[in-house]
Design a protein around this motif. Structure first.
Motif, PDB file in Angstrom:
ATOM      1  N   PHE A 110       0.828  -1.213   0.000  1.00 20.73           N
ATOM      2  CA  PHE A 110       0.000   0.000   0.000  1.00 20.73           C
ATOM      3  C   PHE A 110       0.863   1.265   0.000  1.00 20.73           C
ATOM      4  CE2 PHE A 110      -2.688  -3.172   2.186  1.00 20.73           C
ATOM      5  CZ  PHE A 110      -3.672  -3.275   1.202  1.00 20.73           C
ATOM      6  N   ASP A 111       2.100   1.145   0.453  1.00 25.29           N
ATOM      7  CA  ASP A 111       3.015   2.286   0.497  1.00 25.29           C
ATOM      8  C   ASP A 111       3.745   2.502  -0.824  1.00 25.29           C
ATOM      9  OD1 ASP A 111       2.519   2.625   3.293  1.00 25.29           O
ATOM     10  OD2 ASP A 111       3.919   0.983   3.691  1.00 25.29           O
ATOM     11  N   LEU A 112       3.595   1.579  -1.758  1.00 26.38           N
ATOM     12  CA  LEU A 112       4.365   1.608  -2.997  1.00 26.38           C
ATOM     13  C   LEU A 112       3.544   2.116  -4.171  1.00 26.38           C
ATOM     14  CD1 LEU A 112       6.081  -1.867  -2.602  1.00 26.38           C
ATOM     15  CD2 LEU A 112       7.068   0.376  -2.094  1.00 26.38           C
ATOM     16  N   HIS A 113       4.231   2.886  -5.033  1.00 28.03           N
ATOM     17  CA  HIS A 113       3.631   3.406  -6.265  1.00 28.03           C
ATOM     18  C   HIS A 113       4.693   3.309  -7.350  1.00 28.03           C
ATOM     19  CE1 HIS A 113       0.320   4.902  -3.856  1.00 28.03           C
ATOM     20  NE2 HIS A 113       1.223   5.397  -3.024  1.00 28.03           N
ATOM     21  N   ALA A 114       4.298   2.824  -8.522  1.00 28.11           N
ATOM     22  CA  ALA A 114       5.244   2.599  -9.616  1.00 28.11           C
ATOM     23  C   ALA A 114       6.056   3.863  -9.910  1.00 28.11           C
ATOM     24  CB  ALA A 114       4.504   2.159 -10.869  1.00 28.11           C
ATOM     25  N   GLY A 115       7.370   3.689  -9.940  1.00 29.93           N
ATOM     26  CA  GLY A 115       8.273   4.787 -10.271  1.00 29.93           C
ATOM     27  C   GLY A 115       8.516   5.791  -9.155  1.00 29.93           C
ATOM     28  N   LYS A 116       7.884   5.621  -7.995  1.00 32.01           N
ATOM     29  CA  LYS A 116       8.061   6.562  -6.885  1.00 32.01           C
ATOM     30  C   LYS A 116       8.829   5.896  -5.746  1.00 32.01           C
ATOM     31  CE  LYS A 116       4.235   9.323  -8.090  1.00 32.01           C
ATOM     32  NZ  LYS A 116       3.845  10.632  -7.962  1.00 32.01           N
ATOM     33  N   VAL A 117       9.713   6.662  -5.155  1.00 32.03           N
ATOM     34  CA  VAL A 117      10.566   6.158  -4.082  1.00 32.03           C
ATOM     35  C   VAL A 117       9.795   6.044  -2.774  1.00 32.03           C
ATOM     36  CG1 VAL A 117      12.625   6.639  -2.689  1.00 32.03           C
ATOM     37  CG2 VAL A 117      12.635   7.140  -5.141  1.00 32.03           C
ATOM     38  N   ALA A 118       9.919   4.893  -2.130  1.00 34.15           N
ATOM     39  CA  ALA A 118       9.411   4.683  -0.772  1.00 34.15           C
ATOM     40  C   ALA A 118      10.631   4.471   0.113  1.00 34.15           C
ATOM     41  CB  ALA A 118       8.479   3.477  -0.726  1.00 34.15           C
ATOM     42  N   ARG A 119      10.530   4.839   1.366  1.00 38.84           N
ATOM     43  CA  ARG A 119      11.685   4.762   2.266  1.00 38.84           C
ATOM     44  C   ARG A 119      11.437   3.807   3.422  1.00 38.84           C
ATOM     45  NH1 ARG A 119      12.071   9.231  -0.452  1.00 38.84           N
ATOM     46  NH2 ARG A 119      14.073  10.176  -0.907  1.00 38.84           N
ATOM     47  N   LEU A 120      12.529   3.210   3.863  1.00 38.70           N
ATOM     48  CA  LEU A 120      12.510   2.223   4.921  1.00 38.70           C
ATOM     49  C   LEU A 120      13.805   2.377   5.714  1.00 38.70           C
ATOM     50  CD1 LEU A 120      11.347  -0.549   6.010  1.00 38.70           C
ATOM     51  CD2 LEU A 120      12.651  -1.622   4.191  1.00 38.70           C
ATOM     52  N   THR A 121      13.757   2.172   7.009  1.00 38.19           N
ATOM     53  CA  THR A 121      14.958   2.244   7.841  1.00 38.19           C
ATOM     54  C   THR A 121      15.226   0.866   8.427  1.00 38.19           C
ATOM     55  OG1 THR A 121      14.467   4.538   8.408  1.00 38.19           O
ATOM     56  CG2 THR A 121      16.019   3.369   9.830  1.00 38.19           C
ATOM     57  N   VAL A 122      16.491   0.437   8.339  1.00 36.58           N
ATOM     58  CA  VAL A 122      16.914  -0.866   8.856  1.00 36.58           C
ATOM     59  C   VAL A 122      18.050  -0.633   9.842  1.00 36.58           C
ATOM     60  CG1 VAL A 122      17.884  -3.121   8.259  1.00 36.58           C
ATOM     61  CG2 VAL A 122      16.211  -2.034   6.739  1.00 36.58           C
ATOM     62  N   VAL A 123      18.012  -1.336  10.977  1.00 38.41           N
ATOM     63  CA  VAL A 123      19.002  -1.136  12.045  1.00 38.41           C
ATOM     64  C   VAL A 123      19.685  -2.463  12.370  1.00 38.41           C
ATOM     65  CG1 VAL A 123      19.304  -0.381  14.436  1.00 38.41           C
ATOM     66  CG2 VAL A 123      17.603   0.732  12.985  1.00 38.41           C
ATOM     67  N   ALA A 124      21.010  -2.406  12.574  1.00 38.95           N
ATOM     68  CA  ALA A 124      21.778  -3.593  12.973  1.00 38.95           C
ATOM     69  C   ALA A 124      22.815  -3.187  14.008  1.00 38.95           C
ATOM     70  CB  ALA A 124      22.477  -4.199  11.765  1.00 38.95           C
TER      71      ALA A 124
END
Length: 150
Positions: A110-124
């Protein structure tokens, strides 16, 4: 002599059959290396990330460093969005050591749209002495992995 030869052939055939069985069920990893600042496409998504060291705060483990990855996901088409699933992430070094990397934010189709950037944060969290060599690996399986250079 014939009995020794028969036993040798039998053991050899069983060993070969067992090694083929293991190879089929546990295939070798296929990791595609992605240069620093570059993007790569996997499962219909273009993936790009940058990794930073999070400043130490009170309560942090003094023997570990926290790495924070800013991940950018761009679907290549609307059709690919319907098949989207979150990959797994881990931090790795080239010596084969691994550490869990967990998404700090979530992402769904639902957060995704073709050709548009979506952001996510990953921690380690990685040992202090390996903070400069740990890289983030994104995977869907052992044969579908991206390793991002820092």
């Amino acid at each position: 002599m014939a009995a020794v030869a028969a036993v040798t052939v039998t053991v050899g055939a069983q060993w070969w059959d067992r090694s083929a069985w293991v190879a089929d069920r546990y295939p070798a990893e296929v990791i595609k290396d992605v240069g620093r600042g570059q993007s790569a496409t996997l499962h219909g998504m273009s993936w790009q990330l940058s990794v930073a060291v999070r400043p130490r705060s009170a309560g942090d483990n003094p023997k570990a460093t926290t790495l924070v990855a800013a991940v950018q996901v761009t679907p290549v088409s609307a059709e690919e969005i319907t098949r989207f699933s979150m990959p797994t992430f881990e931090a790795r070094d080239r010596a084969g050591r691994t550490w869990d990397a967990l998404p700090a934010t979530t992402l769904s189709s639902f957060d995704l749209h073709a050709g548009k950037v979506a952001r996510l944060t990953v921690v380690a969290a990685v040992p202090n002495e390996l903070k400069d060599t740990a890289e983030l690996v994104l995977s869907y399986s052992n044969r579908e992995m991206l390793r991002f250079a820092r």
